[in-house]
Scaffold this active site. Structure first.
Site, PDB file in Angstrom:
ATOM      1  N   VAL A   1       3.997   0.294  -5.502  1.00 32.62           N
ATOM      2  CA  VAL A   1       4.323  -0.659  -6.571  1.00 32.62           C
ATOM      3  C   VAL A   1       4.464   0.147  -7.865  1.00 32.62           C
ATOM      4  O   VAL A   1       3.540   0.854  -8.268  1.00 32.62           O
ATOM      5  CB  VAL A   1       3.266  -1.770  -6.687  1.00 32.62           C
ATOM      6  CG1 VAL A   1       3.558  -2.665  -7.889  1.00 32.62           C
ATOM      7  CG2 VAL A   1       3.242  -2.601  -5.407  1.00 32.62           C
TER       8      VAL A   1
ATOM      9  N   ALA B   1     -22.731   2.524   2.257  1.00 28.15           N
ATOM     10  CA  ALA B   1     -23.978   2.132   1.590  1.00 28.15           C
ATOM     11  C   ALA B   1     -23.687   0.952   0.651  1.00 28.15           C
ATOM     12  O   ALA B   1     -22.790   1.041  -0.187  1.00 28.15           O
ATOM     13  CB  ALA B   1     -24.565   3.307   0.815  1.00 28.15           C
TER      14      ALA B   1
ATOM     15  N   MET C   1     -10.057   4.365   0.152  1.00 28.89           N
ATOM     16  CA  MET C   1     -11.295   5.111   0.403  1.00 28.89           C
ATOM     17  C   MET C   1     -12.216   4.357   1.370  1.00 28.89           C
ATOM     18  O   MET C   1     -13.125   4.928   1.947  1.00 28.89           O
ATOM     19  CB  MET C   1     -12.044   5.332  -0.903  1.00 28.89           C
ATOM     20  CG  MET C   1     -11.546   6.481  -1.718  1.00 28.89           C
ATOM     21  SD  MET C   1     -12.819   6.913  -2.910  1.00 28.89           S
ATOM     22  CE  MET C   1     -11.928   8.088  -3.908  1.00 28.89           C
TER      23      MET C   1
ATOM     24  N   HIS D   1     -17.305   7.238  -7.344  1.00 24.30           N
ATOM     25  CA  HIS D   1     -17.639   5.878  -7.810  1.00 24.30           C
ATOM     26  C   HIS D   1     -17.191   5.724  -9.266  1.00 24.30           C
ATOM     27  O   HIS D   1     -18.010   5.590 -10.153  1.00 24.30           O
ATOM     28  CB  HIS D   1     -19.158   5.644  -7.728  1.00 24.30           C
ATOM     29  CG  HIS D   1     -19.717   5.729  -6.344  1.00 24.30           C
ATOM     30  ND1 HIS D   1     -21.070   5.915  -6.092  1.00 24.30           N
ATOM     31  CD2 HIS D   1     -19.129   5.639  -5.147  1.00 24.30           C
ATOM     32  CE1 HIS D   1     -21.264   5.942  -4.790  1.00 24.30           C
ATOM     33  NE2 HIS D   1     -20.111   5.779  -4.182  1.00 24.30           N
TER      34      HIS D   1
ATOM     35  N   GLU E   1       0.851  -1.187   0.000  1.00 30.08           N
ATOM     36  CA  GLU E   1       0.000   0.000   0.000  1.00 30.08           C
ATOM     37  C   GLU E   1       0.886   1.236   0.000  1.00 30.08           C
ATOM     38  O   GLU E   1       1.767   1.366   0.851  1.00 30.08           O
ATOM     39  CB  GLU E   1      -0.909  -0.033   1.237  1.00 30.08           C
ATOM     40  CG  GLU E   1      -1.587   1.280   1.580  1.00 30.08           C
ATOM     41  CD  GLU E   1      -2.421   1.866   0.443  1.00 30.08           C
ATOM     42  OE1 GLU E   1      -3.289   1.161  -0.109  1.00 30.08           O
ATOM     43  OE2 GLU E   1      -2.196   3.058   0.096  1.00 30.08           O
TER      44      GLU E   1
ATOM     45  N   SER F   1      -7.794   8.274  -2.417  1.00 28.52           N
ATOM     46  CA  SER F   1      -7.199   8.278  -1.071  1.00 28.52           C
ATOM     47  C   SER F   1      -5.946   7.423  -1.112  1.00 28.52           C
ATOM     48  O   SER F   1      -5.908   6.409  -1.809  1.00 28.52           O
ATOM     49  CB  SER F   1      -8.149   7.659  -0.042  1.00 28.52           C
ATOM     50  OG  SER F   1      -9.354   8.366   0.031  1.00 28.52           O
TER      51      SER F   1
ATOM     52  N   ASN G   1      -3.936   5.564   1.686  1.00 26.89           N
ATOM     53  CA  ASN G   1      -3.763   5.147   3.085  1.00 26.89           C
ATOM     54  C   ASN G   1      -4.112   3.671   3.163  1.00 26.89           C
ATOM     55  O   ASN G   1      -4.801   3.151   2.273  1.00 26.89           O
ATOM     56  CB  ASN G   1      -4.717   5.931   4.002  1.00 26.89           C
ATOM     57  CG  ASN G   1      -6.169   5.831   3.566  1.00 26.89           C
ATOM     58  OD1 ASN G   1      -6.586   6.524   2.637  1.00 26.89           O
ATOM     59  ND2 ASN G   1      -6.927   4.956   4.181  1.00 26.89           N
TER      60      ASN G   1
HETATM   61  P1  FAD Z   1      -9.596   2.090  -2.832  1.00 21.55           P
HETATM   62  O1  FAD Z   1     -10.394   2.026  -1.595  1.00 21.55           O
HETATM   63  O2  FAD Z   1      -9.602   3.358  -3.588  1.00 21.55           O
HETATM   64  O3  FAD Z   1      -8.094   1.698  -2.477  1.00 21.55           O
HETATM   65  C1  FAD Z   1      -7.067   1.689  -3.423  1.00 21.55           C
HETATM   66  C2  FAD Z   1      -5.747   1.733  -2.676  1.00 21.55           C
HETATM   67  O4  FAD Z   1      -4.678   1.446  -3.581  1.00 21.55           O
HETATM   68  C3  FAD Z   1      -5.448   3.080  -2.051  1.00 21.55           C
HETATM   69  O5  FAD Z   1      -5.240   2.934  -0.680  1.00 21.55           O
HETATM   70  C4  FAD Z   1      -4.188   3.537  -2.770  1.00 21.55           C
HETATM   71  O6  FAD Z   1      -3.319   4.278  -1.942  1.00 21.55           O
HETATM   72  C5  FAD Z   1      -3.562   2.224  -3.194  1.00 21.55           C
HETATM   73  N1  FAD Z   1      -2.642   2.357  -4.342  1.00 21.55           N
HETATM   74  C6  FAD Z   1      -2.850   3.016  -5.499  1.00 21.55           C
HETATM   75  N2  FAD Z   1      -1.804   2.878  -6.314  1.00 21.55           N
HETATM   76  C7  FAD Z   1      -0.895   2.108  -5.675  1.00 21.55           C
HETATM   77  C8  FAD Z   1       0.390   1.606  -6.017  1.00 21.55           C
HETATM   78  N3  FAD Z   1       0.935   1.829  -7.229  1.00 21.55           N
HETATM   79  N4  FAD Z   1       1.068   0.874  -5.097  1.00 21.55           N
HETATM   80  C9  FAD Z   1       0.524   0.598  -3.874  1.00 21.55           C
HETATM   81  N5  FAD Z   1      -0.706   1.059  -3.508  1.00 21.55           N
HETATM   82  C10 FAD Z   1      -1.411   1.777  -4.408  1.00 21.55           C
HETATM   83  N6  FAD Z   1     -18.813   3.402  -1.956  1.00 21.55           N
HETATM   84  C11 FAD Z   1     -19.951   2.722  -1.734  1.00 21.55           C
HETATM   85  O7  FAD Z   1     -20.182   1.676  -2.358  1.00 21.55           O
HETATM   86  N7  FAD Z   1     -20.862   3.138  -0.817  1.00 21.55           N
HETATM   87  C12 FAD Z   1     -20.697   4.305  -0.121  1.00 21.55           C
HETATM   88  O8  FAD Z   1     -21.532   4.656   0.708  1.00 21.55           O
HETATM   89  C13 FAD Z   1     -19.522   5.066  -0.367  1.00 21.55           C
HETATM   90  N8  FAD Z   1     -19.330   6.225   0.283  1.00 21.55           N
HETATM   91  C14 FAD Z   1     -18.141   6.883   0.126  1.00 21.55           C
HETATM   92  C15 FAD Z   1     -17.921   8.046   0.886  1.00 21.55           C
HETATM   93  C16 FAD Z   1     -16.678   8.667   0.852  1.00 21.55           C
HETATM   94  C17 FAD Z   1     -16.449   9.916   1.668  1.00 21.55           C
HETATM   95  C18 FAD Z   1     -15.627   8.099   0.068  1.00 21.55           C
HETATM   96  C19 FAD Z   1     -14.245   8.713   0.079  1.00 21.55           C
HETATM   97  C20 FAD Z   1     -15.850   6.978  -0.726  1.00 21.55           C
HETATM   98  C21 FAD Z   1     -17.120   6.370  -0.720  1.00 21.55           C
HETATM   99  N9  FAD Z   1     -17.392   5.224  -1.475  1.00 21.55           N
HETATM  100  C22 FAD Z   1     -18.572   4.552  -1.289  1.00 21.55           C
HETATM  101  C23 FAD Z   1     -16.435   4.689  -2.450  1.00 21.55           C
HETATM  102  C24 FAD Z   1     -15.671   3.495  -1.855  1.00 21.55           C
HETATM  103  O9  FAD Z   1     -14.914   3.918  -0.762  1.00 21.55           O
HETATM  104  C25 FAD Z   1     -14.835   2.873  -2.950  1.00 21.55           C
HETATM  105  O10 FAD Z   1     -15.745   2.327  -3.909  1.00 21.55           O
HETATM  106  C26 FAD Z   1     -13.947   1.743  -2.469  1.00 21.55           C
HETATM  107  O11 FAD Z   1     -13.101   2.159  -1.426  1.00 21.55           O
HETATM  108  C27 FAD Z   1     -13.119   1.223  -3.642  1.00 21.55           C
HETATM  109  O12 FAD Z   1     -12.318   0.164  -3.182  1.00 21.55           O
HETATM  110  P2  FAD Z   1     -10.998  -0.265  -3.936  1.00 21.55           P
HETATM  111  O13 FAD Z   1     -10.474  -1.448  -3.228  1.00 21.55           O
HETATM  112  O14 FAD Z   1     -11.261  -0.412  -5.375  1.00 21.55           O
HETATM  113  O15 FAD Z   1     -10.001   0.980  -3.886  1.00 21.55           O
END
Ligand code: FAD
Length: 515
Positions: free
Chosen positions: A235, A132, A125, A441, A42, A119, A121
């Site tokens: 990465v 939801a 996100m 989204h 991460e 985000s 971290n």
């Molecule tokens: P992410 O959670 O975006 O995580 C991707 C991670 O990859 C990040 O931590 C990033 O740092 C890491 N990364 C990127 N590039 C690299 C790299 N090269 N090397 C290492 N690490 C890397 N969705 C819903 O369905 N319902 C909701 O109610 C909703 N409410 C939301 C409210 C807020 C305020 C926010 C911010 C988001 C909300 N979302 C909601 C969206 C939801 O958070 C995302 O759909 C979800 O987190 C996506 O998951 P993910 O695993 O694809 O990626």
């Protein structure tokens, strides 16, 4: 000088990212392939405990604000949205815990995605989200997956989805009844107005805990001696040998040193912009990479509930929320093609007007989410020359609303007024269309397909067509135009992919044992 970290030389599975979908791979592999060695990388820091926990679970406001800021990568010093006025100001602002994409967000003459955000971290996100978890319906569904409902069930298990988190909300049933009277006719039971399924659980003392990727990973992952999480680890390349996954190149941001970790499978769950960015940087460039980019245009409005008085039930304080009207849902259907959330102000991800101090919970926000008219030309492109502040290929977004998108926006605004009137009296003058990119989204940029016809990046197990052993995860894998919040669906697709990887590991293991 920070100590040198010891990355493993070789693992079975390297996972890039630590958001909900990456966490789902870690969990399923820990459950189904406990002998597999897994390393998760991460780029962002660990901001909560256990790693990936929702920042809402940090009790002190100052500590929570620090965790949000630490998640904002290069945007940590930029001003954030803190009020409805800021949101409607026309300025490019991100929400706390997120930062705006760098690079060209809007090409002149196009609509662009001016406030697209991400985000950085542990937890991604998913440590900041609203939780939801609606299921897709009608044209939102992925018709070529026969097991869609079963994997959605399993995604609910991993996310800890509850339909009763706000069951004591005094105004919840009023809202459900009034909206139901307006839209339920002709809908099957599961698509009628109802409380929103939420990734939230109650603790023994009644307080609410939002699920972050820590909940998805669960004890099965945390107690897995073969699983390791490396934060502050970017990465920079997915490595391939003879066209198939062979590992990752990773930069330790603490020491600025670069390492190679060999892996049989590489899972990239690095969000809808950075997953295709990493594939591009790795020379994995299928035709559909970055294309069919879609965001859910959002219209917000608010209403003052009619004929309600201050609830006799004392406020129940749960995780910083005073439970009054809860979070309610009008599911998407092809007939009323919007995903609609009706929420009390303090649980809304976008600021809505201050609550009424005399009748708390009587002002509710309506959030309408629209499905995009999918276009091949809507895309994220990457530069071979310029880089972002992580040193990765710079991003350029091409994005336009079509005529159909504009028609749907008009319909959504009219529907927002009708629904606001169904529950009470409209509180704002007029429905407001949020700047494009507000939904958070983003989908489609590494989309799934059931055949390799150039319109998809990965197969039905999320394995990249031309790069065996490389899997993609995230909302970017969803091939349909959804209006509903996508995380439940993308976690379901991650579960499907992870089961497939577990089965391949088991096959390879038995082949080795039998040889
Ligand atoms: P992410 O959670 O975006 O995580 C991707 C991670 O990859 C990040 O931590 C990033 O740092 C890491 N990364 C990127 N590039 C690299 C790299 N090269 N090397 C290492 N690490 C890397 N969705 C819903 O369905 N319902 C909701 O109610 C909703 N409410 C939301 C409210 C807020 C305020 C926010 C911010 C988001 C909300 N979302 C909601 C969206 C939801 O958070 C995302 O759909 C979800 O987190 C996506 O998951 P993910 O695993 O694809 O990626």
């Amino acid at each position: 000088m920070p100590a040198q970290r010891h990355y493993p030389q070789r693992v079975d599975v390297a996972i890039v990212g630590s958001g909900p979908t990456a966490a789902a791979y870690a969990r399923i592999l820990s459950e189904s392939a406990p002998e597999a060695r897994i390393a998760m990388f991460e780029v962002g820091p660990t901001v909560s405990s256990p790693p990936g926990a929702h920042v809402k679970s940090i009790p002190e406001g100052a500590d929570r604000a620090r965790a949000q800021r630490a998640s904002e990568g290069p945007g940590a010093d930029a001003p954030k949205i803190t009020s409805p006025a800021a949101m409607k100001s026309g300025k490019r602002l991100a929400r706390p815990g997120t930062f705006l994409i760098e690079g060209e967000h809007t090409v002149p003459g196009e609509d662009g995605l001016p406030v697209a955000a991400m985000s950085s971290n542990v937890g991604g996100m998913g440590a900041h989200w609203t939780g939801a978890c609606p299921r897709p319906g009608d044209s939102e569904r992925i018709t070529f997956l026969d097991d869609l409902d079963e994997i959605l069930d399993d995604a609910e298990r991993l996310l800890g989805v509850s339909r009763t988190a706000f069951e004591n909300a005094p105004f919840g049933s009023v809202i459900v009844e009034r909206l139901g009277a307006a839209v339920n006719a002709g809908r099957p039971p599961e698509r009628r107005v109802q409380a929103m399924p939420l990734a939230v659980h109650r603790q023994g003392d009644g307080s609410l805990v939002w699920s972050g990727p820590d909940v998805i990973m669960g004890e099965a992952t945390r107690s897995n001696p073969n699983f390791e999480l490396f934060d502050e680890s970017l990465v920079t390349k997915v490595l391939t040998a003879d066209g198939r996954a062979s590992g990752v190149e990773v930069r330790d941001l603490r020491t600025d040193s670069t390492h190679t970790v060999d892996a049989r499978f590489v899972i990239v769950g690095a969000d809808a912009f950075r997953t295709p960015q990493l594939l591009w940087a790795s020379g994995i460039r299928p035709d559909a990479l970055g294309r069919y980019l879609n965001d859910q245009t959002q219209v917000v409005f608010s209403s003052r509930l009619r004929d309600v008085s201050a609830p006799v039930v004392a406020d129940e304080t749960a995780g910083g929320l005073k439970v009054q009207s809860g979070v309610n849902w009008v599911p998407f259907t092809d007939a009323l093609p919007f995903h609609i959330q009706v929420m009390q102000p303090d649980s809304s991800p976008v600021p809505v007007p201050e609550d009424d101090p005399l009748v708390p919970g009587s002002i509710v926000g309506l959030g309408m989410f629209l499905a995009k008219d999918l276009q091949h030309e809507d895309r994220v492109e990457f530069s071979d020359v310029d880089v972002d502040s992580y040193g990765m290929p710079a991003i350029r977004v091409h994005y336009r609303l079509t005529e159909r998108d504009h028609e749907m926006l008009e319909r959504a605004r009219a529907a927002a007024i009708e629904l606001a009137e169904a529950v009470g009296e409209p509180f704002d003058d007029t429905p407001f269309t949020l700047p494009l990119g507000s939904s958070l989204h983003y989908q489609g940029t590494t989309r799934m397909g059931d055949q390799d016809d150039g319109t998809s990046v990965c197969d039905t197990h999320s394995e990249v067509w031309d790069a065996p052993g490389v899997f993609v995860a995230g909302n970017n894998v969803i091939p349909t135009a959804t209006a509903c919040n996508p995380t439940l669906t993308s976690v379901a697709l991650a579960i499907r992919g992870a089961r497939h990887v577990a089965a391949r590991l088991a096959d390879a293991g038995s082949a080795v044992r039998n040889s």
